[in-house]
Design an enzyme around this catalytic site. Sequence first.
Site, PDB file in Angstrom:
ATOM      1  N   GLY A   1     -36.012  -0.759  33.428  1.00  0.00           N
ATOM      2  CA  GLY A   1     -35.285  -1.307  32.287  1.00  0.00           C
ATOM      3  C   GLY A   1     -34.150  -0.427  31.796  1.00  0.00           C
ATOM      4  O   GLY A   1     -33.723   0.508  32.467  1.00  0.00           O
ATOM      5  N   TYR A   2     -33.661  -0.763  30.615  1.00  0.00           N
ATOM      6  CA  TYR A   2     -32.488  -0.130  29.989  1.00  0.00           C
ATOM      7  C   TYR A   2     -31.294  -0.249  30.938  1.00  0.00           C
ATOM      8  O   TYR A   2     -30.746   0.727  31.430  1.00  0.00           O
ATOM      9  CB  TYR A   2     -32.757   1.333  29.603  1.00  0.00           C
ATOM     10  CG  TYR A   2     -31.945   1.735  28.394  1.00  0.00           C
ATOM     11  CD1 TYR A   2     -32.257   1.202  27.139  1.00  0.00           C
ATOM     12  CD2 TYR A   2     -30.856   2.584  28.479  1.00  0.00           C
ATOM     13  CE1 TYR A   2     -31.509   1.529  26.018  1.00  0.00           C
ATOM     14  CE2 TYR A   2     -30.097   2.911  27.362  1.00  0.00           C
ATOM     15  CZ  TYR A   2     -30.434   2.380  26.141  1.00  0.00           C
ATOM     16  OH  TYR A   2     -29.683   2.692  25.031  1.00  0.00           O
TER      17      TYR A   2
ATOM     18  N   HIS B   1     -28.027  -1.027  33.247  1.00  0.00           N
ATOM     19  CA  HIS B   1     -26.605  -0.720  33.370  1.00  0.00           C
ATOM     20  C   HIS B   1     -26.097  -1.467  34.606  1.00  0.00           C
ATOM     21  O   HIS B   1     -26.875  -2.184  35.255  1.00  0.00           O
ATOM     22  CB  HIS B   1     -26.387   0.797  33.464  1.00  0.00           C
ATOM     23  CG  HIS B   1     -27.241   1.473  34.496  1.00  0.00           C
ATOM     24  ND1 HIS B   1     -27.103   1.230  35.845  1.00  0.00           N
ATOM     25  CD2 HIS B   1     -28.279   2.345  34.380  1.00  0.00           C
ATOM     26  CE1 HIS B   1     -27.991   1.945  36.515  1.00  0.00           C
ATOM     27  NE2 HIS B   1     -28.732   2.622  35.653  1.00  0.00           N
TER      28      HIS B   1
ATOM     29  N   GLY C   1     -25.539  -0.576  37.559  1.00  0.00           N
ATOM     30  CA  GLY C   1     -26.278  -0.313  38.797  1.00  0.00           C
ATOM     31  C   GLY C   1     -27.421  -1.304  38.968  1.00  0.00           C
ATOM     32  O   GLY C   1     -27.585  -1.919  40.034  1.00  0.00           O
ATOM     33  N   HIS C   2     -28.205  -1.500  37.890  1.00  0.00           N
ATOM     34  CA  HIS C   2     -29.299  -2.483  37.943  1.00  0.00           C
ATOM     35  C   HIS C   2     -28.745  -3.898  38.179  1.00  0.00           C
ATOM     36  O   HIS C   2     -29.265  -4.656  38.992  1.00  0.00           O
ATOM     37  CB  HIS C   2     -30.058  -2.502  36.615  1.00  0.00           C
ATOM     38  CG  HIS C   2     -30.771  -1.234  36.267  1.00  0.00           C
ATOM     39  ND1 HIS C   2     -30.415  -0.451  35.192  1.00  0.00           N
ATOM     40  CD2 HIS C   2     -31.836  -0.609  36.830  1.00  0.00           C
ATOM     41  CE1 HIS C   2     -31.222   0.584  35.101  1.00  0.00           C
ATOM     42  NE2 HIS C   2     -32.092   0.525  36.089  1.00  0.00           N
TER      43      HIS C   2
ATOM     44  N   GLY D   1     -31.572   1.069  44.901  1.00  0.00           N
ATOM     45  CA  GLY D   1     -30.284   1.751  44.807  1.00  0.00           C
ATOM     46  C   GLY D   1     -30.269   3.069  45.576  1.00  0.00           C
ATOM     47  O   GLY D   1     -31.254   3.813  45.579  1.00  0.00           O
TER      48      GLY D   1
ATOM     49  N   GLN E   1     -36.215   8.235  47.018  1.00  0.00           N
ATOM     50  CA  GLN E   1     -37.139   7.149  46.694  1.00  0.00           C
ATOM     51  C   GLN E   1     -36.984   6.004  47.699  1.00  0.00           C
ATOM     52  O   GLN E   1     -37.979   5.454  48.196  1.00  0.00           O
ATOM     53  CB  GLN E   1     -36.841   6.658  45.276  1.00  0.00           C
ATOM     54  CG  GLN E   1     -37.475   5.327  44.910  1.00  0.00           C
ATOM     55  CD  GLN E   1     -37.236   4.988  43.453  1.00  0.00           C
ATOM     56  OE1 GLN E   1     -37.847   5.574  42.583  1.00  0.00           O
ATOM     57  NE2 GLN E   1     -36.361   4.048  43.178  1.00  0.00           N
TER      58      GLN E   1
ATOM     59  N   SER F   1     -26.949   5.831  35.096  1.00  0.00           N
ATOM     60  CA  SER F   1     -28.379   6.102  34.977  1.00  0.00           C
ATOM     61  C   SER F   1     -28.809   5.819  33.547  1.00  0.00           C
ATOM     62  O   SER F   1     -28.064   6.103  32.607  1.00  0.00           O
ATOM     63  CB  SER F   1     -28.653   7.576  35.309  1.00  0.00           C
ATOM     64  OG  SER F   1     -29.954   7.927  34.904  1.00  0.00           O
TER      65      SER F   1
ATOM     66  N   ARG G   1     -30.858   7.465  32.045  1.00  0.00           N
ATOM     67  CA  ARG G   1     -31.010   8.784  31.414  1.00  0.00           C
ATOM     68  C   ARG G   1     -29.678   9.344  30.900  1.00  0.00           C
ATOM     69  O   ARG G   1     -29.688  10.295  30.122  1.00  0.00           O
ATOM     70  CB  ARG G   1     -31.664   9.778  32.376  1.00  0.00           C
ATOM     71  CG  ARG G   1     -33.137   9.489  32.618  1.00  0.00           C
ATOM     72  CD  ARG G   1     -33.845  10.630  33.341  1.00  0.00           C
ATOM     73  NE  ARG G   1     -35.295  10.477  33.304  1.00  0.00           N
ATOM     74  CZ  ARG G   1     -36.031   9.941  34.282  1.00  0.00           C
ATOM     75  NH1 ARG G   1     -35.448   9.483  35.376  1.00  0.00           N
ATOM     76  NH2 ARG G   1     -37.345   9.855  34.153  1.00  0.00           N
TER      77      ARG G   1
HETATM   78  P1  AMP Z   1     -34.720   2.609  37.493  1.00  0.00           P
HETATM   79  O1  AMP Z   1     -34.730   1.584  36.421  1.00  0.00           O
HETATM   80  O2  AMP Z   1     -33.944   3.829  37.136  1.00  0.00           O
HETATM   81  O3  AMP Z   1     -36.092   2.890  38.037  1.00  0.00           O
HETATM   82  O4  AMP Z   1     -33.905   1.984  38.700  1.00  0.00           O
HETATM   83  C1  AMP Z   1     -34.227   0.720  39.229  1.00  0.00           C
HETATM   84  C2  AMP Z   1     -33.427   0.501  40.488  1.00  0.00           C
HETATM   85  O5  AMP Z   1     -32.031   0.594  40.178  1.00  0.00           O
HETATM   86  C3  AMP Z   1     -33.702   1.575  41.564  1.00  0.00           C
HETATM   87  O6  AMP Z   1     -33.694   0.947  42.846  1.00  0.00           O
HETATM   88  C4  AMP Z   1     -32.523   2.491  41.411  1.00  0.00           C
HETATM   89  O7  AMP Z   1     -32.202   3.206  42.587  1.00  0.00           O
HETATM   90  C5  AMP Z   1     -31.419   1.512  41.057  1.00  0.00           C
HETATM   91  N1  AMP Z   1     -30.322   2.211  40.395  1.00  0.00           N
HETATM   92  C6  AMP Z   1     -30.383   3.063  39.334  1.00  0.00           C
HETATM   93  N2  AMP Z   1     -29.160   3.557  39.048  1.00  0.00           N
HETATM   94  C7  AMP Z   1     -28.311   3.022  39.958  1.00  0.00           C
HETATM   95  C8  AMP Z   1     -26.910   3.130  40.205  1.00  0.00           C
HETATM   96  N3  AMP Z   1     -26.128   3.913  39.463  1.00  0.00           N
HETATM   97  N4  AMP Z   1     -26.376   2.415  41.230  1.00  0.00           N
HETATM   98  C9  AMP Z   1     -27.153   1.628  41.999  1.00  0.00           C
HETATM   99  N5  AMP Z   1     -28.477   1.474  41.819  1.00  0.00           N
HETATM  100  C10 AMP Z   1     -29.052   2.153  40.816  1.00  0.00           C
END
Ligand code: AMP
Length: 300
Positions: free
Chosen positions: A34-35, A37, A39-40, A150, A156, A188, A190
């Site tokens: 969640g949260y 951006h 990328g998600h 991602g 991962q 991110s 974070r």
């Molecule tokens: P997270 O919510 O951080 O666990 O990320 C969920 C998915 O989004 C994971 O497959 C991450 O690799 C992907 N992700 C996070 N940040 C990015 C980014 N900047 N660009 C592409 N994918 C991302």
Amino acid sequence: MEPVKVINTIAEAKNIIKRLKAGGKTIGFVPTMGYFHEGHLDLMRRSLKECGETFISIFVNPMQFGPREDLAAYPRDLQRDIALSSGAGVKYIFHPDAKEMYPDGFQTVVKAGRLATGFCGASRPGHFDGVCTVVAKLFNIITPDFAYFGMKDYQQLVIIEKMTADLNMGVNIVKCPTMREKDGLAMSSRNSYLSPDGRAAAPALARGIQKAGSRIIDAILNPPNPDGEVMAAIAAEFETDLIKNGFDSLDYFKIADSETLDEFKDAAALRTAGKIFVAAAAYIGKTRLIDNIVFDNPLK
Ligand code: AMP
């Protein structure tokens, strides 16, 4: 537009999937914490384009956080996430609570192997076991045909690919490029922890990795003499630049084979490499940022 469905129980998710599969739909899946951006959202758009139906999950997985990590502080905003993902076209959001995923008596863990020992695995013991366990559970619940991950979290990604193959899960793992802010900072959740000064310093991580990548290509094309010292020089320059640009400390900087994640010890080893993976993790205050690039050996 159909209203988005937020599903809190495993039983309901399984019922919906059964119905969709009976209708012959291909299922795409985007697991997240969640949260959101860009990328998600990019992963979601790709799944929506490539699959008949797309499920996303929002679950801040306690099992992948260490005792001194940021589980309680991890940013959450479900209403905003629902708005952003449904705006992108998502219709199904699986959002279980921790009790639904880990009921009393839960005791089975998927243990990540050798790929999880270095890089983030070295500084976050047990992290990738937590990731593998939750992703295995989510795959069993959603039974996707395709799952989107991602490259931002590259270690991962290769660990999940390996788990999927080793355990014959039959899910196709789709690698998606890292989405970046205009100044190069990898997006991110974070990043929201950063102060204005920290945010201004943060792009130095991506810049340093890019610079290291150019140095590596140069070392491959113009073999240095002696061969071993160039790797140490690239690493030392990376760390010095990072600290000079406002980072507080380096966790790791590594140059490795993109498939095995085995580190290259010298420029001779680099010259026979396939794809090269350059990754780093570093701290600004308490915020730990990671980034990486993967590129072809220019000789291949
Ligand atoms: P997270 O919510 O951080 O666990 O990320 C969920 C998915 O989004 C994971 O497959 C991450 O690799 C992907 N992700 C996070 N940040 C990015 C980014 N900047 N660009 C592409 N994918 C991302």
